[in-house]
Every structure is written in C-alpha cells, then in structure tokens.
Enzyme design. Structure first.
Site, PDB file in Angstrom:
ATOM      1  N   ASP A 160       0.056   5.527   0.945  1.00  0.00           N
ATOM      2  CA  ASP A 160      -0.962   6.409   1.497  1.00  0.00           C
ATOM      3  C   ASP A 160      -1.461   7.417   0.465  1.00  0.00           C
ATOM      4  O   ASP A 160      -0.847   7.614  -0.595  1.00  0.00           O
ATOM      5  CB  ASP A 160      -0.395   7.184   2.690  1.00  0.00           C
ATOM      6  CG  ASP A 160      -0.096   6.295   3.886  1.00  0.00           C
ATOM      7  OD1 ASP A 160      -0.685   5.199   3.970  1.00  0.00           O
ATOM      8  OD2 ASP A 160       0.729   6.695   4.726  1.00  0.00           O
TER       9      ASP A 160
ATOM     10  N   TYR B 251      11.993   3.839   0.205  1.00  0.00           N
ATOM     11  CA  TYR B 251      11.288   5.113   0.092  1.00  0.00           C
ATOM     12  C   TYR B 251      12.276   6.268   0.193  1.00  0.00           C
ATOM     13  O   TYR B 251      13.307   6.167   0.860  1.00  0.00           O
ATOM     14  CB  TYR B 251      10.265   5.267   1.225  1.00  0.00           C
ATOM     15  CG  TYR B 251       8.978   4.505   1.043  1.00  0.00           C
ATOM     16  CD1 TYR B 251       7.877   5.101   0.419  1.00  0.00           C
ATOM     17  CD2 TYR B 251       8.844   3.205   1.502  1.00  0.00           C
ATOM     18  CE1 TYR B 251       6.682   4.412   0.273  1.00  0.00           C
ATOM     19  CE2 TYR B 251       7.654   2.506   1.355  1.00  0.00           C
ATOM     20  CZ  TYR B 251       6.576   3.125   0.731  1.00  0.00           C
ATOM     21  OH  TYR B 251       5.394   2.440   0.573  1.00  0.00           O
TER      22      TYR B 251
ATOM     23  N   ARG C 237       0.826  -1.199   0.000  1.00  0.00           N
ATOM     24  CA  ARG C 237       0.000   0.000   0.000  1.00  0.00           C
ATOM     25  C   ARG C 237       0.861   1.249   0.000  1.00  0.00           C
ATOM     26  O   ARG C 237       1.967   1.255   0.529  1.00  0.00           O
ATOM     27  CB  ARG C 237      -0.880   0.032   1.246  1.00  0.00           C
ATOM     28  CG  ARG C 237      -1.856  -1.121   1.394  1.00  0.00           C
ATOM     29  CD  ARG C 237      -2.537  -1.039   2.751  1.00  0.00           C
ATOM     30  NE  ARG C 237      -3.539  -2.086   2.927  1.00  0.00           N
ATOM     31  CZ  ARG C 237      -4.210  -2.286   4.053  1.00  0.00           C
ATOM     32  NH1 ARG C 237      -3.977  -1.521   5.111  1.00  0.00           N
ATOM     33  NH2 ARG C 237      -5.101  -3.245   4.140  1.00  0.00           N
TER      34      ARG C 237
ATOM     35  N   ARG D 196       6.118   8.297   6.954  1.00  0.00           N
ATOM     36  CA  ARG D 196       5.727   9.680   7.217  1.00  0.00           C
ATOM     37  C   ARG D 196       5.806  10.003   8.708  1.00  0.00           C
ATOM     38  O   ARG D 196       6.172  11.117   9.090  1.00  0.00           O
ATOM     39  CB  ARG D 196       4.324   9.931   6.675  1.00  0.00           C
ATOM     40  CG  ARG D 196       4.247   9.884   5.144  1.00  0.00           C
ATOM     41  CD  ARG D 196       2.818   9.917   4.656  1.00  0.00           C
ATOM     42  NE  ARG D 196       2.121  11.068   5.180  1.00  0.00           N
ATOM     43  CZ  ARG D 196       0.802  11.116   5.396  1.00  0.00           C
ATOM     44  NH1 ARG D 196       0.053  10.051   5.153  1.00  0.00           N
ATOM     45  NH2 ARG D 196       0.244  12.201   5.852  1.00  0.00           N
TER      46      ARG D 196
END
Length: 272
Positions: A55, A114, A53, A199
């Site tokens: 966001d 990321y 997934r 995050r």
C-alpha cells in the site's frame, strides 16, 4: 532471434515516497521507477513483476521481483552500482540473479512476512517508521487476540472494500507481538495477503489493546467476514514487508544479510 533470460531482482524501498508498488495513473510507484531505470540502463524495454502489492507509504526491507531481458550485462561487476546510482534515493537494489524461464516472483512465493512497529515513547528519530498509540496498550491481551488469526482461513473482514481479490482465503502461519525496550513489533506471516489486510488487522488489534474490543470480539469480527466490523486501518508508515519465501534453490541466491534497514535489531533484549 534474441532469447530473453529471466532474472530475479532483490531490492528494498522506503514507501514514504511512493503510492505503493504497483503502477497506477498519475502516481509515483516503485514498479514504475524501477522499470524506467532498468530500461534506461539496459537499453531495452523492461517490465518488472513483483512478489505482491504494498500500500501507499508501506516499506519493504526485502522485496523480490522478476523480469526478462536480452542484453542485461550481469558480468559487469558495477551493474548494480550503476543501477542504484540511476534510481531515486527511495529504492535500493541489492542483487540480480538468473533464474529459470518459468520462475515467477509472485506465483512461486511460498510466504510473505510483514512487521508492524509501534513505539511507546515520542521519538523524532523513529516517528517516520513507527506508530505511537494514542494511549497505553496491553500487548499481552493483543497476543491473546492474535492467536485467533491462526485458527481461521477467510479474512474478508480485513480486506479493503471493493478489492478485486478472487478469494479472501489466506493461510496465516504466524502472528504475534514482541516487546522490546521502548517499542513493540507485530510479526505476521502468510502464504498471501489481501489488500490492506495487515493494516486492518493491526488497527483492530490496537483497539483490543486499548480495551475497546475483547479477544472474543476480535474472533467474532473475523467470523463475520465483513470489513465494516473491523477497526480503522493502522497507518502505513509503520509497516514493513521483511521477507518473501521461495524454494531452497531461489532462497540460496537471496542475500538476506544485505536486505534493507531494520531499526529494531533482532538481538535486542526484551523488556522484563
């Protein structure tokens, strides 16, 4: 009886248009848009399973998914071109290739990487893809804190409250900030990530950079294993999924040169 063939699909997407990867009610998602277009062009019902997934608002410059199909005509050299023409402008497919019947885009992934971008200057040309901190941040002390991410396995403190993960254990293999001419990039790699994890980590590291939290306190936040002790999550628009790793056979078929847009070239000189 027709036998289905399994394929991997390499794509990139601009997350600004979507409520994340995964299909959800009353929201536009990457998975839904991709399935609709692929089903239309192949004239059969296609269900796509992603590597994980992302966001709402988060981008992917390299994303991998798999699907099964009977009639997909990859021998047509214009197939990917036709698919991209049908897809909305926020999604681009780079490659589709055959894999084994049990190969799985999510379960076979060995790592994900990321990158989070912050800019030191107000720049209208990167504001959609980078976060400008509210005040000056100390990158060196943020890196001191980031080292603690490599010393822990449980990251419940950075997991979205109410998430449905069965475990909050992740193996983080890299986590550091690099400074370039007028921005900085946080790179983090792990075997898996929790929902909202990157995050939340970045938001907490920024508070370290602001001087609100010490590196020692950052370590203690991880140890508490409670989301309420970590800082607010950093905005999603500055976060990119940039790599998904697999075994050598699958990786040899991924076109890393064709991956989506990076506005921070790798060869850029570091700030002295």
């Amino acid at each position: 009886m027709s036998v289905k063939q399994r394929y991997f699909i390499q794509l990139s997407y601009n997350g600004a248009e979507f409520h994340g990867w995964q299909i959800q009610p009353n929201a536009v998602t990457v998975q839904e848009e991709l399935q609709k277009s692929m089903s239309m062009i192949s004239r059969e019902s296609i269900e796509v399973t992603g590597a994980g997934r992302t966001d709402t608002g988060v981008h992917a410059s390299l994303y991998v998914a798999h699907f099964d199909a009977v009639s997909l005509k990859l021998d047509d050299p214009n197939f990917v071109y036709k698919l991209n023409k049908l897809l909305c402008k926020g999604i681009a497919v780079q490659k589709i290739f055959k894999v084994g019947p049990k190969d799985h885009a999510r379960f076979d992934a060995t790592h994900r990487t990321y990158k989070y971008f912050i800019t030191f200057d107000k720049d209208p040309f990167v504001s959609s893809f980078a976060f400008k901190p509210f005040k000056k941040v100390d990158i060196e002390i943020m890196n001191e804190a980031a080292v603690f991410l490599l010393k822990h396995k449980d990251f419940e403190s950075f997991e979205r409250t109410g998430a449905d993960n069965k475990t909050s254990v992740c193996d983080v293999s890299a986590a550091s900030w690099e400074v370039f001419d007028n921005f900085a990039v946080f790179t983090i790699q792990a075997d898996r990530f929790l929902r909202n994890m990157v995050r939340a980590i970045v938001g907490t590291l920024l508070d370290v950079g602001y001087g609100k939290i010490s590196p020692k306190k950052f370590n203690q936040i991880i140890e508490k294993r409670n989301r309420k002790y970590a800082s607010a999550s950093a905005p999603g628009e500055a976060l990119f999924l940039v790599d998904v790793g697999y075994n050598s056979l699958i990786e040899s078929q991924i076109d890393y040169k064709a991956q989506g847009f990076h506005f921070v070239p790798r060869e850029m000189p570091k700030r002295s």
